[in-house]
Design an enzyme around this catalytic site. Structure first.
Site, PDB file in Angstrom:
ATOM      1  N   CYS A 184     -11.278  54.123 -35.024  1.00 60.01           N
ATOM      2  CA  CYS A 184     -10.245  54.679 -34.146  1.00 60.01           C
ATOM      3  C   CYS A 184      -8.889  54.021 -34.435  1.00 60.01           C
ATOM      4  CB  CYS A 184     -10.659  54.522 -32.676  1.00 60.01           C
ATOM      5  SG  CYS A 184      -9.668  55.560 -31.568  1.00 60.01           S
ATOM      6  N   ASP A 215     -11.821  49.860 -24.583  1.00 59.73           N
ATOM      7  CA  ASP A 215     -11.290  50.589 -23.426  1.00 59.73           C
ATOM      8  C   ASP A 215     -11.739  49.902 -22.143  1.00 59.73           C
ATOM      9  OD1 ASP A 215     -11.383  52.758 -25.705  1.00 59.73           O
ATOM     10  OD2 ASP A 215      -9.907  53.387 -24.221  1.00 59.73           O
TER      11      ASP A 215
HETATM   12  P1  RI2 Z   1      -5.624  49.526 -27.996  1.00 63.10           P
HETATM   13  C1  RI2 Z   1      -8.495  54.017 -27.696  1.00 63.10           C
HETATM   14  O1  RI2 Z   1      -8.822  55.082 -26.855  1.00 63.10           O
HETATM   15  C2  RI2 Z   1      -9.621  53.625 -28.622  1.00 63.10           C
HETATM   16  O2  RI2 Z   1     -10.905  53.741 -28.040  1.00 63.10           O
HETATM   17  C3  RI2 Z   1      -9.230  52.207 -28.925  1.00 63.10           C
HETATM   18  O3  RI2 Z   1     -10.276  51.437 -29.463  1.00 63.10           O
HETATM   19  C4  RI2 Z   1      -8.827  51.730 -27.535  1.00 63.10           C
HETATM   20  O4  RI2 Z   1      -8.145  52.834 -26.965  1.00 63.10           O
HETATM   21  C5  RI2 Z   1      -8.000  50.483 -27.473  1.00 63.10           C
HETATM   22  O5  RI2 Z   1      -6.760  50.661 -28.095  1.00 63.10           O
HETATM   23  P2  RI2 Z   1      -8.120  56.557 -26.964  1.00 63.10           P
HETATM   24  O6  RI2 Z   1      -6.893  56.509 -26.050  1.00 63.10           O
HETATM   25  O7  RI2 Z   1      -5.317  49.316 -26.553  1.00 63.10           O
HETATM   26  O8  RI2 Z   1      -7.775  56.875 -28.380  1.00 63.10           O
HETATM   27  O9  RI2 Z   1      -6.179  48.284 -28.643  1.00 63.10           O
HETATM   28  O10 RI2 Z   1      -9.147  57.484 -26.380  1.00 63.10           O
HETATM   29  O11 RI2 Z   1      -4.445  50.106 -28.768  1.00 63.10           O
END
Ligand code: RI2
Length: 308
Positions: free
Chosen positions: A124, A193
């Site tokens: 991701c 998350d």
């Molecule tokens: P940071 C994201 O969720 C991903 O799951 C990623 O690992 C997590 O947030 C943390 O991201 P999504 O918003 O806070 O893409 O480290 O569903 O940037």
């Protein structure tokens, strides 16, 4: 309220995404709303702030960063209107500033686990995970990154763009190629998350499979997360809600099928047994220490919840 609704829409549609980014966007939105609000009454101010907080809170159900950020901003004294307004602004700015500092510190701490010549796999797009990787790179270690596409929203493309700008050698793979490359990987680094009281990780769908693969291949698995990604309510037994997103993210034209249902859970659950360490701004901790982090860093919120 228009601006709050605009930010909420951007968070729901994932134009603003990433657990940390949605948290800081919500904090900034509450701050700006409190500054711009035309009112003479403290009661009205409180009511409108609660309403705005509620709208932002409902945008995405999983990431605890959102509710932790909103709670931190909304913890203001209510003696008079000017001091309430000022407190919201200060709380929001403090949250945003601390969140930036935390990312830097997570990078410094987590990057110590990366050795010169290592291959790191990430999934991701996590700013915390990228901070670990970029800090290792900036300190002169020669590393290679393998990034997954992260279907259905392809956040991996954002990741390879960021790594490319930093000049880091990167390979992009489809999500299902993880096992095929795992024997070349020295360390997996992902974001979070939610981290629960017992150290369970909730992160982008596919994370649990990667952790299982890493475990089977004896590859280290690191989570990079700010302490506001830990969930106080899980101490009280609350379960984490896994967001189910729209079918069209996976299959744009489902109307031509009569007996098919698309399932699109956005996150999955990785047991703490598959996690070697969590790099936070207060240190590299084993997942089993998550309870302590919640008590020490987010304890106030727990007391508040108990009295609910
Ligand atoms: P940071 C994201 O969720 C991903 O799951 C990623 O690992 C997590 O947030 C943390 O991201 P999504 O918003 O806070 O893409 O480290 O569903 O940037």
């Amino acid at each position: 309220m228009d601006k709050v609704l605009e930010t909420s829409e951007k968070i729901s549609s994932m134009e603003i995404r990433g657990a940390g980014r949605i948290a800081t966007a919500a904090a900034a939105s509450l701050r700006d709303f409190s500054k711009a609000m035309q009112t003479e009454s403290l009661e009205d101010f409180n009511l409108q702030m609660e309403k705005a907080a509620d709208i932002l809170l409902k945008t995405r159900p999983t990431a605890v960063s959102l509710s932790n950020a909103i709670r931190m901003v909304m913890k203001y004294r209510t003696e008079d209107l000017p001091s309430a307004r000022l407190a919201v602004v200060l709380n929001a700015n403090r949250f945003i500033e601390n969140s930036e500092k935390a990312l830097e510190r997570i990078g410094q701490i987590g990057s110590r686990r990366i050795r010169d010549g290592d291959t790191v796999l990430t999934h991701c797009n996590s700013l915390a995970a990228i901070s670990v990787i970029s800090t290792a790179h900036k300190s002169g270690k020669k590393i290679k990154v393998i990034a997954t596409e992260s279907r259905p929203r392809f956040q991996g493309i954002t990741t390879i763009g960021m790594l490319d700008k930093l000049g880091i050698e990167t390979e992009l793979i489809v999500d299902s190629a993880v096992r095929s490359v795992m024997n070349e990987v020295d360390l997996v680094v992902v974001g979070a998350d939610v981290i629960t009281a017992n150290g369970t990780l909730v992160n982008k769908i596919g994370t649990a499979q990667i952790a299982l693969c890493a475990h089977e291949a004896r590859t280290s698995f690191m989570v990079a997360a700010e302490t506001y990604k830990f969930s106080p309510r899980t101490i009280l037994g609350e379960l984490v809600t896994i967001e189910e997103r729209e079918a069209k993210e996976v299959l744009p034209d489902i109307s031509k099928y009569s007996h098919v249902r698309v399932r699109n859970p956005a996150f999955d659950v990785t047991p703490h047994q598959y996690i070697d360490l969590i790099s936070t701004e207060v240190g590299a901790i084993p997942p089993e220490m998550s309870y302590m982090i919640i008590r020490e860093r987010l304890g106030w919120e727990m007391e508040e919840d108990i009295s609910d």
